[in-house]
Design an enzyme around this catalytic site. Sequence first.
Site, PDB file in Angstrom:
ATOM      1  N   HIS A 268       0.789  -1.100   0.058  1.00 32.54           N
ATOM      2  CA  HIS A 268       0.113  -0.086  -0.010  1.00 32.54           C
ATOM      3  C   HIS A 268       0.857   1.241  -0.072  1.00 32.54           C
ATOM      4  O   HIS A 268       1.879   1.312  -0.877  1.00 32.54           O
ATOM      5  CB  HIS A 268      -0.999  -0.032   1.206  1.00 32.54           C
ATOM      6  CG  HIS A 268      -1.931   0.968   1.229  1.00 32.54           C
ATOM      7  ND1 HIS A 268      -2.438   1.733   0.173  1.00 32.54           N
ATOM      8  CD2 HIS A 268      -2.896   1.172   2.356  1.00 32.54           C
ATOM      9  CE1 HIS A 268      -3.418   2.359   0.553  1.00 32.54           C
ATOM     10  NE2 HIS A 268      -3.755   2.280   1.926  1.00 32.54           N
ATOM     11  N   HIS A 307      -2.361  -2.223  -9.799  1.00 31.05           N
ATOM     12  CA  HIS A 307      -3.159  -1.609  -8.580  1.00 31.05           C
ATOM     13  C   HIS A 307      -4.240  -2.495  -8.775  1.00 31.05           C
ATOM     14  O   HIS A 307      -4.707  -2.828  -9.854  1.00 31.05           O
ATOM     15  CB  HIS A 307      -3.522  -0.051  -9.322  1.00 31.05           C
ATOM     16  CG  HIS A 307      -4.237   0.616  -8.130  1.00 31.05           C
ATOM     17  ND1 HIS A 307      -5.571   0.676  -7.701  1.00 31.05           N
ATOM     18  CD2 HIS A 307      -3.497   1.425  -7.331  1.00 31.05           C
ATOM     19  CE1 HIS A 307      -5.702   1.302  -6.931  1.00 31.05           C
ATOM     20  NE2 HIS A 307      -4.773   2.158  -6.283  1.00 31.05           N
ATOM     21  N   ASP A 363       2.715   5.768  -6.570  1.00 28.05           N
ATOM     22  CA  ASP A 363       3.931   5.612  -5.712  1.00 28.05           C
ATOM     23  C   ASP A 363       5.169   5.503  -6.614  1.00 28.05           C
ATOM     24  O   ASP A 363       6.245   5.523  -6.142  1.00 28.05           O
ATOM     25  CB  ASP A 363       3.672   4.497  -5.019  1.00 28.05           C
ATOM     26  CG  ASP A 363       2.789   4.563  -3.790  1.00 28.05           C
ATOM     27  OD1 ASP A 363       2.591   5.667  -3.298  1.00 28.05           O
ATOM     28  OD2 ASP A 363       2.151   3.586  -3.528  1.00 28.05           O
TER      29      ASP A 363
HETATM   30  N1  CMC Z   1       5.050  -6.774 -10.166  1.00 33.74           N
HETATM   31  C1  CMC Z   1       4.891  -7.923 -10.964  1.00 33.74           C
HETATM   32  N2  CMC Z   1       3.688  -8.390 -10.933  1.00 33.74           N
HETATM   33  C2  CMC Z   1       2.623  -8.024 -10.524  1.00 33.74           C
HETATM   34  C3  CMC Z   1       2.485  -6.547  -9.714  1.00 33.74           C
HETATM   35  C4  CMC Z   1       3.815  -5.899  -9.576  1.00 33.74           C
HETATM   36  N3  CMC Z   1       3.904  -4.712  -9.158  1.00 33.74           N
HETATM   37  N4  CMC Z   1       1.610  -6.263  -9.300  1.00 33.74           N
HETATM   38  C5  CMC Z   1       0.595  -7.341  -9.900  1.00 33.74           C
HETATM   39  N5  CMC Z   1       1.371  -8.268 -10.441  1.00 33.74           N
HETATM   40  C6  CMC Z   1       0.989  -9.659 -11.176  1.00 33.74           C
HETATM   41  C7  CMC Z   1       0.638 -10.599  -9.920  1.00 33.74           C
HETATM   42  O1  CMC Z   1       1.525 -11.497  -9.565  1.00 33.74           O
HETATM   43  C8  CMC Z   1      -0.666 -11.328 -10.637  1.00 33.74           C
HETATM   44  O2  CMC Z   1       0.014 -12.270 -11.741  1.00 33.74           O
HETATM   45  P1  CMC Z   1      -0.800 -13.532 -11.971  1.00 33.74           P
HETATM   46  O3  CMC Z   1      -1.918 -13.297 -12.538  1.00 33.74           O
HETATM   47  O4  CMC Z   1       0.263 -14.205 -12.785  1.00 33.74           O
HETATM   48  O5  CMC Z   1      -0.804 -14.270 -10.807  1.00 33.74           O
HETATM   49  C9  CMC Z   1      -1.242 -10.351 -11.400  1.00 33.74           C
HETATM   50  O6  CMC Z   1      -0.323  -9.244 -11.720  1.00 33.74           O
HETATM   51  C10 CMC Z   1      -2.596  -9.783 -10.730  1.00 33.74           C
HETATM   52  O7  CMC Z   1      -1.926  -9.264  -9.461  1.00 33.74           O
HETATM   53  P2  CMC Z   1      -2.591  -9.109  -8.311  1.00 33.74           P
HETATM   54  O8  CMC Z   1      -1.598  -9.380  -7.053  1.00 33.74           O
HETATM   55  O9  CMC Z   1      -3.913 -10.334  -8.517  1.00 33.74           O
HETATM   56  O10 CMC Z   1      -3.175  -7.853  -8.217  1.00 33.74           O
HETATM   57  P3  CMC Z   1      -3.887  -7.237  -6.679  1.00 33.74           P
HETATM   58  O11 CMC Z   1      -5.048  -6.283  -7.220  1.00 33.74           O
HETATM   59  O12 CMC Z   1      -4.280  -8.106  -5.819  1.00 33.74           O
HETATM   60  O13 CMC Z   1      -2.815  -6.209  -6.131  1.00 33.74           O
HETATM   61  C11 CMC Z   1      -1.347  -4.608  -5.818  1.00 33.74           C
HETATM   62  C12 CMC Z   1      -2.424  -4.858  -6.280  1.00 33.74           C
HETATM   63  C13 CMC Z   1      -0.975  -3.019  -5.753  1.00 33.74           C
HETATM   64  C14 CMC Z   1      -1.008  -5.019  -4.426  1.00 33.74           C
HETATM   65  C15 CMC Z   1      -0.184  -5.212  -6.673  1.00 33.74           C
HETATM   66  O14 CMC Z   1      -0.096  -4.839  -8.075  1.00 33.74           O
HETATM   67  C16 CMC Z   1       1.295  -4.953  -6.089  1.00 33.74           C
HETATM   68  O15 CMC Z   1       1.740  -5.781  -4.955  1.00 33.74           O
HETATM   69  N6  CMC Z   1       2.090  -3.559  -6.699  1.00 33.74           N
HETATM   70  C17 CMC Z   1       3.363  -3.388  -6.078  1.00 33.74           C
HETATM   71  C18 CMC Z   1       3.083  -2.716  -5.036  1.00 33.74           C
HETATM   72  C19 CMC Z   1       2.421  -1.331  -5.014  1.00 33.74           C
HETATM   73  O16 CMC Z   1       3.142  -0.588  -6.060  1.00 33.74           O
HETATM   74  N7  CMC Z   1       1.660  -0.735  -4.317  1.00 33.74           N
HETATM   75  C20 CMC Z   1       1.053   0.488  -4.438  1.00 33.74           C
HETATM   76  C21 CMC Z   1      -0.451   0.440  -4.892  1.00 33.74           C
HETATM   77  S1  CMC Z   1      -0.829   2.051  -5.373  1.00 33.74           S
HETATM   78  C22 CMC Z   1      -0.909   3.117  -3.936  1.00 33.74           C
HETATM   79  C23 CMC Z   1      -1.341   2.422  -2.739  1.00 33.74           C
HETATM   80  O17 CMC Z   1      -2.440   1.663  -2.689  1.00 33.74           O
HETATM   81  O18 CMC Z   1      -0.953   2.905  -1.479  1.00 33.74           O
END
Ligand code: CMC
Length: 430
Positions: A268, A307, A363
């Site tokens: 987050h 996201h 971010d």
């Molecule tokens: N790098 C590599 N792969 C990713 C990333 C990433 N940053 N984000 C998602 N994926 C992949 C994930 O592994 C999954 O792949 P597969 O379908 O093969 O299993 C697919 O994309 C869908 O991801 P998800 O984990 O189901 O998505 P989510 O909605 O549960 O998670 C998230 C959203 C923001 C937690 C995630 O994208 C992430 O961990 N990003 C990196 C951390 C980040 O930048 N967070 C800040 C978010 S924006 C501001 C805030 O909220 O504070």
Amino acid sequence: MPEDTLTITDNRTGISCTVPVKNGAIRAMDLRQLKTSPDDFGMVTYDPAFMNTASCESRITFIDGDKGILQYRGYPIDQLAENCTYLEVAYLVLHGELPTESQLHGWTQEVAGQTAVPEGIERILQGFRQDAHPMSVLASLVAALSTFYPEAKNVHDSAVRRVQILRLLGQLPTLAAYTYRHSLGLPLVPPDASLTYPENFLSMLWKKSEPYFQANPVLARALDVLFILHADHEQNCSTNAMRSIGSSLADPYMTMAGAIAALSGPLHGGANEEVLKMLDVIGSTDHIPAYVQKVKSGECKLMGFGHRVYKNYDPRARIIKRIAEQVFEVTGRNPKLDIALALEKIALEDEYFVKRKLYPNVDFYSGIIYQAMGFQPDIFTVLFAIGRNAGWLAQWQELLTDPAQKIARPRQVFLGHARRDFVPIGQRGA
Ligand code: CMC
């Protein structure tokens, strides 16, 4: 059959039921009538991580994740970032309408009048290690405010609530600045109510022995815009924590301490700090292909990408890229920007990211700006919290004034043991 309904056939029993559809949603409670026998508890929905569950009706923030749209109270984020101050946006988010000139003047004065923190806070601060993470310190200090303002627990009293909202808007930057100065071992600088919101914050952060701190107007404005971009983001993890804790009628300080804790996580708000660490690890543009390969093989994530809601370019990231240019004209270019831009280019063309609709989020660039301005990475998420303050408070207030809300208490799907008898310790197997 009325049009706004959904008919469901339970193939376990062959029985159909029709439930109303309102604003594109059905009520999960309506599914409870689907039972396999009279003493069956009834159907529940299973939705780990709330992928498709609306926990509230809200009128504050609208996001269309596919189109990359973000609006506070109907106003597009780019128009607010272009034309408003953070306090003006905080007023909008909290009250539902933009303030008139005199309302904005009064509001600004009221918040400025609440920037001083209770004396005891300084003593509590001195108890923390200098290398304690600033988010842990901030969460603790905000929780500590609860001990100074016991009347805050009267959360159903709108006048009491208003005072706490002003206090939190006024005091959070002071607590953040004190946290920062403490981490550097510097004496604290008290707030100056004659300065604007961002100027006062910069003064508390960076003032030395000079009688008057003159904040650079470009940096002060950039910080204010960053606060605007972070002001609210509907039901994100920390806001959900704010609403969930608030639903127990805990006071706003205890409640916000929980929201700050949720924000601190690397998935987050903590991602802005992680992005900088990642850019350090990558080191130079030559190393990007190898790093992207590691991401694709699942060894690590590309921090600042992806996201839950945006499946398109995060509109805040677009605005932040513009601010970065203005800030770098004052501070000099942060060399990490070149790595970030090259990383973004490669990621946006790579099938792994394209297929999963992974775009830079808010971010990805914010940390590069904060670092150019002179902040250490571990304070970045604290800056996010200052902006999100308005949204947390607005969502908390909306929760408390919504008659449909009750204490947040999800169901579970129990998969553990059925009832069994206690086994004395001597009779237990290995
Ligand atoms: N790098 C590599 N792969 C990713 C990333 C990433 N940053 N984000 C998602 N994926 C992949 C994930 O592994 C999954 O792949 P597969 O379908 O093969 O299993 C697919 O994309 C869908 O991801 P998800 O984990 O189901 O998505 P989510 O909605 O549960 O998670 C998230 C959203 C923001 C937690 C995630 O994208 C992430 O961990 N990003 C990196 C951390 C980040 O930048 N967070 C800040 C978010 S924006 C501001 C805030 O909220 O504070």
